[in-house]
Scaffold this active site. Sequence first.
Site, PDB file in Angstrom:
ATOM      1  N   HIS A 123       0.837  -1.217   0.000  1.00  0.00           N
ATOM      2  CA  HIS A 123       0.000   0.000   0.000  1.00  0.00           C
ATOM      3  C   HIS A 123       0.866   1.260   0.000  1.00  0.00           C
ATOM      4  CE1 HIS A 123      -3.587   2.467   1.207  1.00  0.00           C
ATOM      5  NE2 HIS A 123      -2.678   3.161   1.868  1.00  0.00           N
ATOM      6  N   GLU A 124       1.880   1.276   0.886  1.00  0.00           N
ATOM      7  CA  GLU A 124       2.764   2.464   0.980  1.00  0.00           C
ATOM      8  C   GLU A 124       3.519   2.682  -0.312  1.00  0.00           C
ATOM      9  OE1 GLU A 124       1.053   3.224   4.327  1.00  0.00           O
ATOM     10  OE2 GLU A 124       2.346   4.559   3.179  1.00  0.00           O
ATOM     11  N   HIS A 127       1.622   4.611  -2.726  1.00  0.00           N
ATOM     12  CA  HIS A 127       1.740   6.069  -2.514  1.00  0.00           C
ATOM     13  C   HIS A 127       3.091   6.562  -3.029  1.00  0.00           C
ATOM     14  CE1 HIS A 127      -1.930   6.602  -0.308  1.00  0.00           C
ATOM     15  NE2 HIS A 127      -1.556   5.875   0.743  1.00  0.00           N
ATOM     16  N   HIS A 133      -5.557   7.409  -2.586  1.00  0.00           N
ATOM     17  CA  HIS A 133      -6.463   6.374  -2.088  1.00  0.00           C
ATOM     18  C   HIS A 133      -7.569   6.073  -3.093  1.00  0.00           C
ATOM     19  CE1 HIS A 133      -5.060   7.014   2.260  1.00  0.00           C
ATOM     20  NE2 HIS A 133      -4.533   5.924   1.739  1.00  0.00           N
TER      21      HIS A 133
HETATM   22  O1  LIG Z   1      -2.802   5.752   4.182  1.00  0.00           O
HETATM   23  C1  LIG Z   1      -1.635   5.793   4.555  1.00  0.00           C
HETATM   24  O2  LIG Z   1      -0.659   5.417   3.849  1.00  0.00           O
HETATM   25  C2  LIG Z   1      -1.283   6.342   5.948  1.00  0.00           C
HETATM   26  C3  LIG Z   1      -0.885   7.828   5.820  1.00  0.00           C
HETATM   27  C4  LIG Z   1      -2.009   8.666   5.424  1.00  0.00           C
HETATM   28  C5  LIG Z   1      -2.908   9.217   6.285  1.00  0.00           C
HETATM   29  N1  LIG Z   1      -3.806   9.969   5.600  1.00  0.00           N
HETATM   30  C6  LIG Z   1      -3.484   9.898   4.270  1.00  0.00           C
HETATM   31  C7  LIG Z   1      -4.102  10.508   3.185  1.00  0.00           C
HETATM   32  C8  LIG Z   1      -3.613  10.264   1.902  1.00  0.00           C
HETATM   33  C9  LIG Z   1      -2.471   9.447   1.731  1.00  0.00           C
HETATM   34  C10 LIG Z   1      -1.838   8.834   2.861  1.00  0.00           C
HETATM   35  C11 LIG Z   1      -2.375   9.081   4.115  1.00  0.00           C
HETATM   36  N2  LIG Z   1      -2.390   6.166   6.839  1.00  0.00           N
HETATM   37  S1  LIG Z   1      -2.445   4.777   7.773  1.00  0.00           S
HETATM   38  O3  LIG Z   1      -3.525   4.913   8.694  1.00  0.00           O
HETATM   39  O4  LIG Z   1      -1.105   4.597   8.354  1.00  0.00           O
HETATM   40  C12 LIG Z   1      -2.742   3.430   6.705  1.00  0.00           C
HETATM   41  C13 LIG Z   1      -1.681   2.717   6.165  1.00  0.00           C
HETATM   42  C14 LIG Z   1      -1.946   1.606   5.338  1.00  0.00           C
HETATM   43  C15 LIG Z   1      -3.269   1.229   5.056  1.00  0.00           C
HETATM   44  C16 LIG Z   1      -3.579   0.052   4.263  1.00  0.00           C
HETATM   45  C17 LIG Z   1      -2.779  -1.085   4.317  1.00  0.00           C
HETATM   46  C18 LIG Z   1      -3.101  -2.248   3.603  1.00  0.00           C
HETATM   47  C19 LIG Z   1      -4.264  -2.270   2.803  1.00  0.00           C
HETATM   48  I1  LIG Z   1      -4.815  -4.029   1.830  1.00  0.00           I
HETATM   49  C20 LIG Z   1      -5.062  -1.137   2.725  1.00  0.00           C
HETATM   50  C21 LIG Z   1      -4.728   0.017   3.444  1.00  0.00           C
HETATM   51  C22 LIG Z   1      -4.320   1.973   5.598  1.00  0.00           C
HETATM   52  C23 LIG Z   1      -4.055   3.074   6.426  1.00  0.00           C
HETATM   53 ZN   LIG Z   2      -2.732   5.100   2.189  1.00  0.00          ZN
END
Ligand SMILES: O=C(O)[C@@H](Cc1c[nH]c2ccccc12)NS(=O)(=O)c1ccc(-c2ccc(I)cc2)cc1
Ligand SMILES: [Zn+2]
Length: 165
Positions: A123-124, A127, A133
């Site tokens: 997922h990372e 990005h 998303h």
């Molecule tokens: O979405 C992310 O990468 C991080 C950082 C983040 C927070 N808000 C935003 C907005 C837009 C991009 C990134 C982020 N948020 S997180 O809560 O650390 C998170 C990380 C991975 C995932 C994820 C992992 C595996 C699967 I399958 C789907 C989602 C969800 C949420």
């Molecule tokens: Zn994300």
Amino acid sequence: FEGDLKWDHNDITYRVLNHSPDLDADVIDDAFVRAFKVWSDVSPLTFTQIYSGEADIMILFGSDDHGDPYPFDGKDGLLAHAYPPGEGVQGDAHFDDDEFWTLGTGVVVKTRFGYSLFLVAAHEFGHAIGLEHSAVRDALMYPMYSYIEDFQLHQDDVAGVQYLY
Ligand SMILES: O=C(O)[C@@H](Cc1c[nH]c2ccccc12)NS(=O)(=O)c1ccc(-c2ccc(I)cc2)cc1
Ligand SMILES: [Zn+2]
Ligand SMILES: [Ca+2]
Ligand SMILES: [Ca+2]
Ligand SMILES: [Zn+2]
């Protein structure tokens, strides 16, 4: 994280700066190799690990304040973050080491209490190559983590990366 840029080159380099104590270093490195393969399988991008100097994607495990303006938050909550493509910190991926990192291949009970490093990394890295998303619940780029036994990249994810590259 600002910008939905894309890499201006396809041969991306990455460097693992440190490892989490939860898993063996070679298990972590293999999880990253498999997470990068998810994207290189459906795009012209290639990902090569380097062991010194500045890579496009610098990967580190950190907790709370780990040297950038986006501190982690202890167990659960934020799991990791990655910057969109670009110079310097752009493209880098950071993993919250206050999480318990496991792998689906491990004992199933561990994945119930831990997060799959492979899935979060895939997922990372989405990005880190410029994807935002997805609104599709089954997509890898869906904003909510869900443990998937036999992972398959969703058509929405493929459309996203093929739109960019
Ligand atoms: O979405 C992310 O990468 C991080 C950082 C983040 C927070 N808000 C935003 C907005 C837009 C991009 C990134 C982020 N948020 S997180 O809560 O650390 C998170 C990380 C991975 C995932 C994820 C992992 C595996 C699967 I399958 C789907 C989602 C969800 C949420
Ligand atoms: Zn994300
Ligand atoms: Ca970088
Ligand atoms: Ca956290
Ligand atoms: Zn960070």
